[in-house]
Scaffold this active site. Sequence first.
Site, PDB file in Angstrom:
ATOM      1  N   LYS A   1     -48.865 -23.012 -10.976  1.00  0.00           N
ATOM      2  CA  LYS A   1     -50.291 -22.722 -10.817  1.00  0.00           C
ATOM      3  C   LYS A   1     -50.632 -21.607 -11.791  1.00  0.00           C
ATOM      4  O   LYS A   1     -50.815 -20.452 -11.406  1.00  0.00           O
ATOM      5  CB  LYS A   1     -50.601 -22.298  -9.377  1.00  0.00           C
ATOM      6  CG  LYS A   1     -50.657 -23.425  -8.352  1.00  0.00           C
ATOM      7  CD  LYS A   1     -49.325 -23.960  -7.923  1.00  0.00           C
ATOM      8  CE  LYS A   1     -48.553 -22.949  -7.107  1.00  0.00           C
ATOM      9  NZ  LYS A   1     -47.267 -23.535  -6.575  1.00  0.00           N
TER      10      LYS A   1
ATOM     11  N   ASP B   1     -40.435  -1.396  -0.901  1.00  0.00           N
ATOM     12  CA  ASP B   1     -40.528   0.068  -0.993  1.00  0.00           C
ATOM     13  C   ASP B   1     -41.784   0.557  -1.720  1.00  0.00           C
ATOM     14  O   ASP B   1     -41.771   1.655  -2.313  1.00  0.00           O
ATOM     15  CB  ASP B   1     -39.286   0.639  -1.689  1.00  0.00           C
ATOM     16  CG  ASP B   1     -38.084   0.686  -0.760  1.00  0.00           C
ATOM     17  OD1 ASP B   1     -38.263   0.485   0.454  1.00  0.00           O
ATOM     18  OD2 ASP B   1     -36.968   0.928  -1.264  1.00  0.00           O
TER      19      ASP B   1
END
Length: 391
Positions: A302, A110
């Site tokens: 990461k 949204d």
Amino acid sequence: MQLLEGSQALFPALVAAMDAAQHEIWLETYIFDCTGAGAEVAEALIRAAQRGVLTSVVVDGLGTGAMTPIWRDRFQRAGVRWRVYSPVNMLVLLLPTRWRRLHRKLCVVDSAVAFCGGINILDDFHDPNFGALQAPRFDFAVRVTGPLVAQTSTTMAVLWRRLQAVRDLRQHELQRAMHTLLARRSRSAGATESIASGADTTSAALVLRDNLRSRARIERAYLRAIAAARHEIIIANAYFVPGFRLRQALVRASERGVRVQLLLQGRYEYFMQYYAARPVYGVLLGAGVDIFEYAPSFLHAKVAVVDGHWATVGSSNLDPLSLLLAREANVVVDDKAFAATLRERLLLAMAEDGTQMDPAQYASRSLRQRGLEYLAMLVMRLALLVTGKRY
């Protein structure tokens, strides 16, 4: 900006956002696996589509492969729009340009909330190759509200239009395909990086890597942070095969008195990534870098923290596959509170679950080990040679 560790934290946040969606959901992932907790995300997408929310999913052709007929049919009946980035066929092996993968993990709901990180739609206790895991994967994502959400949404819409144009071309709808490509070009200008300011001491950026205009932005973000470091660098990375510039930056940082600590994959997963990383360790250990190997489960993180204020969480490994070929997305944050949370979790993982590498033991590793490392590095270098990339 909220740090989420593992699918056990990410999936409930995703499901909550999707169940509250009223207009649209965009999702990109390398792996979409409906085993275990992954099915919860799949069910949330189906529920959203059934109540009229525009639901769009892009997966990588290599990472995800073919969905099971049951789930494919359920997605189709519900109206979930599903696209595959670079489907796998013989061209993948024959054409180096087809080795490029969609490795980023993004979601926008949204235009109000976004998620970015390294976590696939994959249960933390399940591995497609190794089966059930005794401990969860070690990985992170961030939940974001604010200006970066619109940037993330635009980034995902651009890729969707590109995939749609390719699909139209395959169906010989040339006029529609040209219109889609022109729309993508006109809207993609400046859509590769955005800075969002919150409180006076907080800033964040969505940093992308692709094969067009953003080929080295993630690597440059790391290099700038490492060069500016004065006290501490902590990096956790799943597939760590840094190129010359990154290696030298870490060595120089250590030589000027910065404490450099690396938390790396200690458990065998893939031959090339596991063994090709080892030859790099010698130079780093010789410069005084501390290397910890994580083995309770697969390390897929990461992330990095520098000097207690700069941090990054994303999908990009520090290896040639991520930095030269894949589409990646990282969020870079300059915020002491966020960095402190991530730093604390990494230090705990090193202390409790990491095994520090001994330079003397590394130097005395067996001839067989060295041979495997040489073979893996040779395979990686040959692959780079074929692609025409320098690393």
